[in-house]
Design a protein around this motif. Structure first.
Motif, PDB file in Angstrom:
ATOM      1  N   PHE A 408      44.306  44.110  49.011  1.00  0.00           N
ATOM      2  CA  PHE A 408      43.752  43.129  49.938  1.00  0.00           C
ATOM      3  C   PHE A 408      43.166  41.948  49.176  1.00  0.00           C
ATOM      4  O   PHE A 408      43.395  40.788  49.521  1.00  0.00           O
ATOM      5  CB  PHE A 408      42.666  43.786  50.793  1.00  0.00           C
ATOM      6  CG  PHE A 408      41.851  42.809  51.609  1.00  0.00           C
ATOM      7  CD1 PHE A 408      42.440  42.111  52.659  1.00  0.00           C
ATOM      8  CD2 PHE A 408      40.513  42.594  51.328  1.00  0.00           C
ATOM      9  CE1 PHE A 408      41.701  41.206  53.410  1.00  0.00           C
ATOM     10  CE2 PHE A 408      39.771  41.696  52.080  1.00  0.00           C
ATOM     11  CZ  PHE A 408      40.369  41.000  53.116  1.00  0.00           C
ATOM     12  N   ARG A 409      42.425  42.240  48.140  1.00  0.00           N
ATOM     13  CA  ARG A 409      41.820  41.178  47.333  1.00  0.00           C
ATOM     14  C   ARG A 409      42.868  40.201  46.816  1.00  0.00           C
ATOM     15  O   ARG A 409      42.725  38.979  46.947  1.00  0.00           O
ATOM     16  CB  ARG A 409      41.070  41.810  46.159  1.00  0.00           C
ATOM     17  CG  ARG A 409      40.601  40.811  45.117  1.00  0.00           C
ATOM     18  CD  ARG A 409      40.551  41.440  43.737  1.00  0.00           C
ATOM     19  NE  ARG A 409      40.216  40.465  42.727  1.00  0.00           N
ATOM     20  CZ  ARG A 409      40.448  40.636  41.430  1.00  0.00           C
ATOM     21  NH1 ARG A 409      41.017  41.742  40.997  1.00  0.00           N
ATOM     22  NH2 ARG A 409      40.122  39.700  40.563  1.00  0.00           N
ATOM     23  N   GLN A 410      43.939  40.729  46.235  1.00  0.00           N
ATOM     24  CA  GLN A 410      44.981  39.860  45.700  1.00  0.00           C
ATOM     25  C   GLN A 410      45.695  39.095  46.814  1.00  0.00           C
ATOM     26  O   GLN A 410      46.051  37.927  46.638  1.00  0.00           O
ATOM     27  CB  GLN A 410      45.996  40.690  44.906  1.00  0.00           C
ATOM     28  CG  GLN A 410      45.434  41.322  43.647  1.00  0.00           C
ATOM     29  CD  GLN A 410      45.031  40.299  42.593  1.00  0.00           C
ATOM     30  OE1 GLN A 410      45.451  39.142  42.631  1.00  0.00           O
ATOM     31  NE2 GLN A 410      44.201  40.721  41.653  1.00  0.00           N
ATOM     32  N   CYS A 411      45.888  39.736  47.957  1.00  0.00           N
ATOM     33  CA  CYS A 411      46.563  39.066  49.067  1.00  0.00           C
ATOM     34  C   CYS A 411      45.748  37.876  49.569  1.00  0.00           C
ATOM     35  O   CYS A 411      46.300  36.809  49.850  1.00  0.00           O
ATOM     36  CB  CYS A 411      46.808  40.057  50.202  1.00  0.00           C
ATOM     37  SG  CYS A 411      47.843  39.412  51.530  1.00  0.00           S
ATOM     38  N   VAL A 412      44.430  38.046  49.677  1.00  0.00           N
ATOM     39  CA  VAL A 412      43.565  36.931  50.087  1.00  0.00           C
ATOM     40  C   VAL A 412      43.642  35.807  49.059  1.00  0.00           C
ATOM     41  O   VAL A 412      43.812  34.633  49.405  1.00  0.00           O
ATOM     42  CB  VAL A 412      42.103  37.383  50.258  1.00  0.00           C
ATOM     43  CG1 VAL A 412      41.211  36.181  50.593  1.00  0.00           C
ATOM     44  CG2 VAL A 412      41.986  38.433  51.346  1.00  0.00           C
ATOM     45  N   GLY A 413      43.509  36.171  47.771  1.00  0.00           N
ATOM     46  CA  GLY A 413      43.536  35.159  46.722  1.00  0.00           C
ATOM     47  C   GLY A 413      44.859  34.427  46.651  1.00  0.00           C
ATOM     48  O   GLY A 413      44.905  33.193  46.534  1.00  0.00           O
ATOM     49  N   GLN A 414      45.954  35.163  46.735  1.00  0.00           N
ATOM     50  CA  GLN A 414      47.277  34.544  46.691  1.00  0.00           C
ATOM     51  C   GLN A 414      47.494  33.628  47.894  1.00  0.00           C
ATOM     52  O   GLN A 414      48.062  32.527  47.760  1.00  0.00           O
ATOM     53  CB  GLN A 414      48.347  35.626  46.643  1.00  0.00           C
ATOM     54  CG  GLN A 414      48.364  36.417  45.346  1.00  0.00           C
ATOM     55  CD  GLN A 414      49.193  37.689  45.422  1.00  0.00           C
ATOM     56  OE1 GLN A 414      49.695  38.054  46.492  1.00  0.00           O
ATOM     57  NE2 GLN A 414      49.321  38.391  44.308  1.00  0.00           N
ATOM     58  N   SER A 415      47.051  34.063  49.070  1.00  0.00           N
ATOM     59  CA  SER A 415      47.230  33.258  50.283  1.00  0.00           C
ATOM     60  C   SER A 415      46.470  31.952  50.181  1.00  0.00           C
ATOM     61  O   SER A 415      47.026  30.872  50.443  1.00  0.00           O
ATOM     62  CB  SER A 415      46.770  34.053  51.513  1.00  0.00           C
ATOM     63  OG  SER A 415      47.543  35.211  51.704  1.00  0.00           O
ATOM     64  N   ALA A 416      45.191  32.035  49.813  1.00  0.00           N
ATOM     65  CA  ALA A 416      44.377  30.823  49.704  1.00  0.00           C
ATOM     66  C   ALA A 416      44.946  29.874  48.659  1.00  0.00           C
ATOM     67  O   ALA A 416      44.986  28.645  48.847  1.00  0.00           O
ATOM     68  CB  ALA A 416      42.930  31.185  49.369  1.00  0.00           C
ATOM     69  N   ALA A 417      45.411  30.428  47.534  1.00  0.00           N
ATOM     70  CA  ALA A 417      45.988  29.598  46.474  1.00  0.00           C
ATOM     71  C   ALA A 417      47.268  28.918  46.956  1.00  0.00           C
ATOM     72  O   ALA A 417      47.489  27.721  46.692  1.00  0.00           O
ATOM     73  CB  ALA A 417      46.265  30.453  45.241  1.00  0.00           C
ATOM     74  N   GLU A 418      48.139  29.651  47.658  1.00  0.00           N
ATOM     75  CA  GLU A 418      49.384  29.065  48.155  1.00  0.00           C
ATOM     76  C   GLU A 418      49.119  27.973  49.187  1.00  0.00           C
ATOM     77  O   GLU A 418      49.795  26.937  49.197  1.00  0.00           O
ATOM     78  CB  GLU A 418      50.283  30.147  48.752  1.00  0.00           C
ATOM     79  CG  GLU A 418      50.925  31.075  47.732  1.00  0.00           C
ATOM     80  CD  GLU A 418      51.915  30.360  46.819  1.00  0.00           C
ATOM     81  OE1 GLU A 418      52.374  29.242  47.167  1.00  0.00           O
ATOM     82  OE2 GLU A 418      52.230  30.909  45.751  1.00  0.00           O
ATOM     83  N   MET A 455      54.524  33.327  50.479  1.00  0.00           N
ATOM     84  CA  MET A 455      53.441  34.311  50.575  1.00  0.00           C
ATOM     85  C   MET A 455      53.942  35.752  50.553  1.00  0.00           C
ATOM     86  O   MET A 455      53.197  36.648  50.137  1.00  0.00           O
ATOM     87  CB  MET A 455      52.628  34.063  51.842  1.00  0.00           C
ATOM     88  CG  MET A 455      51.802  32.801  51.781  1.00  0.00           C
ATOM     89  SD  MET A 455      50.795  32.590  53.254  1.00  0.00           S
ATOM     90  CE  MET A 455      49.683  31.292  52.692  1.00  0.00           C
ATOM     91  N   THR A 456      55.147  35.983  51.006  1.00  0.00           N
ATOM     92  CA  THR A 456      55.675  37.345  51.015  1.00  0.00           C
ATOM     93  C   THR A 456      56.508  37.650  49.778  1.00  0.00           C
ATOM     94  O   THR A 456      57.117  38.717  49.685  1.00  0.00           O
ATOM     95  CB  THR A 456      56.510  37.596  52.286  1.00  0.00           C
ATOM     96  OG1 THR A 456      57.567  36.634  52.364  1.00  0.00           O
ATOM     97  CG2 THR A 456      55.643  37.489  53.532  1.00  0.00           C
TER      98      THR A 456
END
Length: 494
Positions: A408-418, A455-456
């Protein structure tokens, strides 16, 4: 005060569909600037030769989400300006900040980047909600990413400061409706300053909103959208850090913002109620069925139940819920919400006390999840989005999207960065500003599909089902298994 916030949020939601709808957000981008990400413990700055705004600031940068954002920005540096820059993590604790800098550097050393070799450093400030401390950091920023929650009972000072200092790009992961409303009220100021701001742009809300728009866009032409549902699962804290316990507790004191019969309502007795099981898969033989399966969920006041429902102009109801593992945590939380008066949860001292009290057990649980997880991470995250619609023949269709990630942590970070990279790329050719939600910015199908593809495809993604459209059988329930029973509570309130 809470009733006033409800009226403010409701009033602004009524205005959302009157905002201009761009015919296309798709373009080819060339970043001219670097991001500044501000998080609770760190700031990231990236420098570019061709612009006076060259840094990326991460508020809350020394936190778990902040370092995930910084790491992904370095991984995706080829999408950023060609000039070498810095990522500046911003937070309060200098020792934690330096540890976070080293964490990002160590993570970055594990992969090769064909883009910039971005430097990472830390800057300490005592209060990320103080514009006087933020302004000096923002003057050279190409982008600000604000992850320093919680956002409850706050005014969007970081966004306002970014607008006042003409920061080209701003992204945050905020979620309370009153906070989002106050941010959207700054739209005209952002247009004047040329600041592109995207709010509530993490995993959920954020990526979830994007998927809801995709689910709706995949329904048969001419259908009238009836219902929308958001269901989430996170193993333990999902690696997001201790502050997430506090944020969850505060949310139990809020009323549930949900649509009923096409209108936004707030339900006092619904937050925290167990809604039953949700299948986090569309195919019983899929990896998501094996990895996540069916999970118990409880209501929680995610804003997308209101904002996306308004964007889609639904005629029925919306809901948002989440669950965690192990299962005993869902049961315990459900009991606590039934026993503890809601005003207590709204009290910041009480919610912090409950977070501190449960922290040792939560940490032990997270360690067990890590050891027992097939990937050795123990932060599994999953989303299921359902959008229901009816055609002219009264046939009902359901469009479902399921997504899973190792962390979850990485998914939030990756999403915000993208999201931030996307805004930076557009800003290099289009300096128009404004404040928007994810569902507003990505109305255009091409732009939306491009973002979903990015994102995916991120490291750690377990699965993405794409939109699976089925005809709804008579009497079938879409959503948590016991939701209809719990809805009796809502009907008693209306």
């Amino acid at each position: 005060m809470q009733d006033a916030n409800h009226r403010m949020a409701s009033t602004h939601l009524e205005q959302l569909d009157s905002r201009a709808k761009p015919t296309s957000l798709h373009c080819h981008y060339h970043c001219k600037t670097v991001l500044l990400i501000l998080t609770v413990g760190a700031v990231t700055a990236l420098s570019a030769v061709s612009s006076s705004h060259s840094n990326v600031v991460i508020l809350g940068g020394s936190g778990r989400i902040g370092t995930a954002i910084a790491t992904h920005l370095i991984r995706r540096s080829s999408a950023l300006p060609s000039s070498t820059g810095k990522i500046i993590l911003v937070g309060r604790n200098a020792e934690q900040g330096q540890q976070s800098v080293q964490e990002v550097r160590d993570a970055a050393s594990q992969f090769s980047s064909d883009g910039n070799s971005l430097e990472v450093e830390f800057k300490s400030i005592s209060d990320v909600w103080d514009s006087k401390q933020l302004s000096p950091l923002f003057h050279d920023a190409a982008a600000v990413i604000h992850t320093a929650g919680p956002y409850h009972n706050r005014y969007p000072i970081p966004l306002r400061t970014a607008i006042e200092t003409n920061v080209p790009v701003y992204v945050d992961v905020s979620d309370p409706l009153p906070y989002l409303d106050a941010s959207l009220e700054l739209d005209e100021d952002a247009i004047s300053s040329g600041t592109k701001a995207l709010i509530a742009a993490g995993a959920f809300p954020g990526m979830s909103n994007l998927m809801a728009m995709e689910a709706a866009g995949s329904l048969p032409p001419g259908c009238q959208i009836i219902d929308s549902g958001f269901n989430y699962f996170t193993a333990g804290l999902g690696g997001s850090g201790d502050v997430n316990l506090y944020i969850t507790n505060l949310g139990f004191g809020d009323d549930m913002p949900q649509y009923e019969k096409g209108r936004l309502n707030y339900f006092k007795a619904l937050t925290g109620k167990l809604l039953g099981q949700v299948d986090f898969f569309t195919d019983a033989e899929s990896i998501m069925a094996k990895r996540v399966g069916s999970q118990q969920v409880f209501s929680w006041p995610f804003p997308e139940a209101a904002t996306v429902a308004r964007e889609l102009q639904i005629k029925g109801r919306s809901h948002a819920a989440m669950g965690t593992a192990p299962e005993v945590w869902n049961v315990m939380l459900g009991l606590l919400v039934d026993i503890v008066p809601r005003p207590w949860w709204r009290n910041e001292r009480f919610s912090q006390f409950m977070a501190d009290f449960s922290q040792p057990l939560v940490k032990a649980t997270d360690k067990w999840l890590q050891l027992s997880s097939p990937d050795g991470v123990g932060e599994t995250h999953a989303m299921r989005i359902d959008v229901t619609a009816e055609d002219s023949n009264k046939d009902v269709f359901v469009s479902t999207i399921v997504q899973g990630h190792e962390s979850f942590r990485q998914c939030v970070g990756q999403s915000a960065a993208e999201f931030c990279i996307d805004l930076l790329q557009e800003q290099s050719t289009d300096r128009s500003g404004g404040v928007s939600l994810v569902e507003q910015r990505y109305r255009d199908e091409d732009a939306r599909k491009q973002m979903i593809e990015k994102m995916t495809s991120t490291p750690g993604t377990i699965d993405y089902s794409g939109a699976v459209v089925t005809r709804k059988a008579n009497g079938a329930t879409v959503g948590p298994s016991k939701m209809e029973e719990v809805l009796v509570l809502r009907s008693m309130e209306m």
